[in-house]
Every structure is written in structure tokens, then in C-alpha cells.
Scaffold this motif. Structure first.
Motif, short mmCIF file in Angstrom:
data_model
loop_
_atom_site.label_atom_id
_atom_site.label_comp_id
_atom_site.label_asym_id
_atom_site.label_seq_id
_atom_site.Cartn_x
_atom_site.Cartn_y
_atom_site.Cartn_z
N CYS A 56 0.83 -1.21 0.00
CA CYS A 56 0.00 0.00 0.00
C CYS A 56 0.86 1.26 0.00
CB CYS A 56 -0.92 -0.02 1.22
SG CYS A 56 -1.87 1.50 1.42
N GLU A 57 0.46 2.22 -0.86
CA GLU A 57 1.20 3.49 -0.96
C GLU A 57 0.38 4.68 -0.48
OE1 GLU A 57 4.08 2.60 -4.78
OE2 GLU A 57 2.16 3.57 -5.14
N CYS A 58 -0.72 4.41 0.21
CA CYS A 58 -1.63 5.49 0.61
C CYS A 58 -1.01 6.49 1.58
CB CYS A 58 -2.91 4.90 1.21
SG CYS A 58 -3.93 4.04 -0.02
N LYS A 59 -0.01 6.06 2.34
CA LYS A 59 0.62 6.97 3.29
C LYS A 59 1.48 8.02 2.59
CE LYS A 59 0.76 3.85 7.27
NZ LYS A 59 1.64 3.14 8.26
N THR A 60 1.91 7.72 1.39
CA THR A 60 2.78 8.66 0.67
C THR A 60 2.11 9.30 -0.54
OG1 THR A 60 3.69 6.83 -0.67
CG2 THR A 60 4.85 7.40 1.36
N LYS A 61 0.93 8.80 -0.93
CA LYS A 61 0.22 9.34 -2.09
C LYS A 61 -1.24 9.62 -1.74
CE LYS A 61 2.88 7.22 -5.86
NZ LYS A 61 2.80 6.37 -7.07
N SER A 62 -1.71 10.82 -2.06
CA SER A 62 -3.12 11.14 -1.87
C SER A 62 -3.83 11.03 -3.22
CB SER A 62 -3.29 12.54 -1.31
OG SER A 62 -2.73 13.51 -2.19
N ARG A 63 -5.08 10.62 -3.19
CA ARG A 63 -5.85 10.43 -4.41
C ARG A 63 -7.20 11.13 -4.33
NH1 ARG A 63 -2.19 9.09 -8.10
NH2 ARG A 63 -1.10 7.13 -7.69
N PHE A 64 -7.72 11.55 -5.48
CA PHE A 64 -9.04 12.13 -5.54
C PHE A 64 -10.13 11.05 -5.51
CE2 PHE A 64 -6.56 15.68 -7.19
CZ PHE A 64 -7.14 16.75 -6.54
N TYR A 65 -9.81 9.85 -5.99
CA TYR A 65 -10.82 8.80 -5.96
C TYR A 65 -10.89 8.17 -4.57
CZ TYR A 65 -6.67 6.03 -7.44
OH TYR A 65 -5.42 5.47 -7.56
N ASP A 66 -12.05 7.60 -4.26
CA ASP A 66 -12.30 7.05 -2.93
C ASP A 66 -11.91 5.58 -2.80
OD1 ASP A 66 -13.95 9.28 -1.46
OD2 ASP A 66 -14.75 9.18 -3.50
N GLY A 67 -11.73 4.90 -3.90
CA GLY A 67 -11.35 3.50 -3.85
C GLY A 67 -11.01 2.97 -5.22
N LEU A 68 -10.19 1.93 -5.24
CA LEU A 68 -9.77 1.30 -6.49
C LEU A 68 -9.69 -0.20 -6.27
CD1 LEU A 68 -8.42 1.14 -9.34
CD2 LEU A 68 -6.25 1.69 -8.22
N CYS A 69 -10.21 -0.98 -7.22
CA CYS A 69 -10.09 -2.43 -7.11
C CYS A 69 -9.69 -3.03 -8.44
CB CYS A 69 -11.38 -3.06 -6.59
SG CYS A 69 -12.75 -3.09 -7.77
N ALA A 70 -8.94 -4.13 -8.35
CA ALA A 70 -8.49 -4.88 -9.53
C ALA A 70 -8.28 -6.32 -9.11
CB ALA A 70 -7.19 -4.30 -10.09
N PRO A 71 -8.66 -7.27 -9.95
CA PRO A 71 -8.44 -8.67 -9.58
C PRO A 71 -7.00 -9.13 -9.73
CG PRO A 71 -9.54 -8.52 -11.71
CD PRO A 71 -9.47 -7.13 -11.17
N TYR A 72 -6.23 -8.49 -10.63
CA TYR A 72 -4.89 -9.00 -10.95
C TYR A 72 -3.81 -7.92 -10.89
CZ TYR A 72 -7.35 -13.07 -12.83
OH TYR A 72 -8.14 -14.18 -12.98
N GLU A 73 -2.57 -8.41 -10.80
CA GLU A 73 -1.41 -7.55 -10.99
C GLU A 73 -1.03 -7.55 -12.47
OE1 GLU A 73 1.93 -7.72 -8.40
OE2 GLU A 73 0.75 -8.31 -6.66
N TYR A 74 -0.51 -6.44 -12.91
CA TYR A 74 -0.20 -6.26 -14.33
C TYR A 74 1.18 -6.81 -14.65
CZ TYR A 74 0.15 -3.81 -18.84
OH TYR A 74 0.29 -3.49 -20.17
N GLU A 75 1.25 -8.11 -14.82
CA GLU A 75 2.51 -8.76 -15.16
C GLU A 75 2.22 -10.13 -15.75
OE1 GLU A 75 4.13 -11.11 -11.38
OE2 GLU A 75 4.29 -8.95 -11.09
N GLY A 76 3.22 -10.73 -16.38
CA GLY A 76 3.14 -12.09 -16.89
C GLY A 76 1.95 -12.34 -17.81
#
Length: 240
Positions: free
Chosen positions: A62-82
Motif C-alpha cells: 500500500c502506498e496510501c501513506k505517501t500518495k493522496s488520491r481524488f478517488y475514494d477507492g480502487l479495485c483490480a483482480p490482478y497484478e499487471y505482469e506475466g
């Protein structure tokens, strides 16, 4: 079995024989479960639980402590690799429109799981540039958002956000330049469609999240109440 059920099964069997189903990740003809072959199912890297519902990453990343976002949440089933990265590239760059359906189903299931207590009013997409649409023949994010809306029984509107000028491709830029590259690139065409509403914003991939965040910023300025995001896959980029 009724005649109509028999006719539908016969039609599906015929279509599968003429156009055999292919794995959404490797594009090979194979027995599938939810659009994925058994081999890719083991290779595709899912977001490891527990998951941060703000940034969508596993809580250990998680990077929320170092990055602020305008959106309230984000979800994804997978990591972008392979295998996942390969499948999304096939979808986008080989113009395999058929991939949109299984991908949007994956996204919808993730939304249901992650934001089960959220009541969405509208589903929209990050708009592609005119050049990208012309090159590919379709807007992949629009196809995904339309499919997600259908799966969730929600209203889809592809006219809410417009990209008003061309920008350099985000993947060609350093992390430092990505946010500035998109500043002012999007506008909300009709504020009345999002004022006071809870919005589900869809795209294919989130790398640094800057594209989603810029769109979310414009939605908030237009009066949206809450903004959640859904993508097929995301990745964590370490700051250089």
C-alpha cells in the motif's frame, strides 16, 4: 427442457464449434473457466489479500501513506505482469474485442467483492484519445465499462468525460512527468450527469494511477459525491 432452451444450447454449441472459445490471457483454444485456461489460471497473479480498498494494492504494498488520491477507492483482480499483461496487450493491440466480455466480468466480480456496500449511480470510462480509437478500431475502456455496467445492472454513459487534447503515452514517461502530462487533458461534458452521484470509473490498467486520479479530480470539480475505480490489473511502480 423447453424448445427455446434447446435452441439456445444448440446455437451456443454451433458458435463454439465455428468460433472456439480462447483463453483471455494466452489466446489459445482450450477448456475455459471464466474465460481462462487452467495453465493461465495458475500463472495469473492475483492481488494478494488483505487488500487496501483505497489504492487497490495488497496492504503490504500500500502506498496510501505517501500518495493522496481524488478517488475514494480502487479495485483490480490482478497484478499487471506475466500472463495478465500478455492478455491485456492482446486485447488492446491485437484488437481482440471478444476479450472485453470476460475481462469486464472479472472486474464486476471484483467490484461486488470490494465495494459490496456501495450503491453506484452510474458507470463511466476513462476516454481514449481519438488517435488510439482510430488505430485500434475501438475504445477498450468503453467496452469494459459497458460490460461492467451490464454485469452489475447499472447505467452506463460513455459521454461523461471527454479527452480534449492528445497527450504523450503515459508508459513512455517517467513517474515524475506522468501527472503533468495529463493536467487539463480531460473535461466533464455534462455536470448534471454526475452531480451528487456515486460514480464507478473504469479503465483497463492502472500503473501509477495518475490517469484515474486526473479523471476523478475533474469529476469532483463537477460535483460528484464519491468516485470508485475498477481496472483489470494494476501494478506498483517504485519511485525513481
Amino acid at each position: 427442457m423447453s424448445f427455446s432452451d434447446f435452441a439456445l444450447r444448440a446455437r451456443d454449441a454451433f458458435l463454439d464449434a465455428v468460433f472456439p472459445p480462447r483463453c483471455v490471457f494466452c489466446d489459445k483454444v482450450a477448456p475455459l473457466k471464466n474465460g481462462i485456461c487452467a495453465q493461465c489460471e495458475t500463472k495469473a497473479k492475483r492481488i494478494e489479500e488483505p487488500v487496501c480498498l483505497k489504492c487497490g494494492m495488497s496492504k503490504k504494498n500500500c502506498e496510501c501513506k505517501t500518495k493522496s488520491r481524488f478517488y475514494d477507492g480502487l479495485c483490480a483482480p490482478y497484478e499487471y505482469e506475466g500472463a495478465v499483461r500478455k492478455g491485456i496487450h492482446i486485447f488492446k493491440f491485437n484488437s481482440v474485442r471478444e476479450s472485453a466480455k470476460p475481462f469486464s466480468c472479472m472486474m464486476a466480480r471484483c467490484v461486488k467483492k470490494s465495494f459490496d456496500k456501495v450503491s453506484f449511480d452510474i458507470v463511466i470510462n476513462v476516454p481514449a484519445s481519438a488517435a488510439s480509437v482510430k488505430k485500434r478500431g475501438f475504445d477498450q475502456s468503453a467496452l469494459l465499462a459497458r460490460g461492467v455496467a451490464k454485469e452489475l445492472g447499472l447505467v452506463y454513459d460513455g459521454t461523461v468525460i471527454k479527452k480534449i487534447y492528445e497527450t504523450k503515452s503515459q508508459h513512455l514517461l517517467s513517474n515524475l512527468l506522468r501527472r503533468g502530462n495529463l493536467t487539463g487533458a480531460f473535461e466533464v461534458a455534462d455536470k448534471s450527469k454526475v452531480e451528487g452521484k456515486t460514480v464507478l470509473l473504469c479503465d483497463d490498467v492502472a500503473t501509477t494511477g495518475e490517469t484515474l486520479d486526473e479523471c476523478a479530480k475533474m469529476l469532483y470539480l463537477a460535483g460528484a459525491d464519491k468516485i470508485y475505480c475498477s481496472v483489470i490489473a494494476l501494478t506498483q511502480i517504485k519511485e525513481k
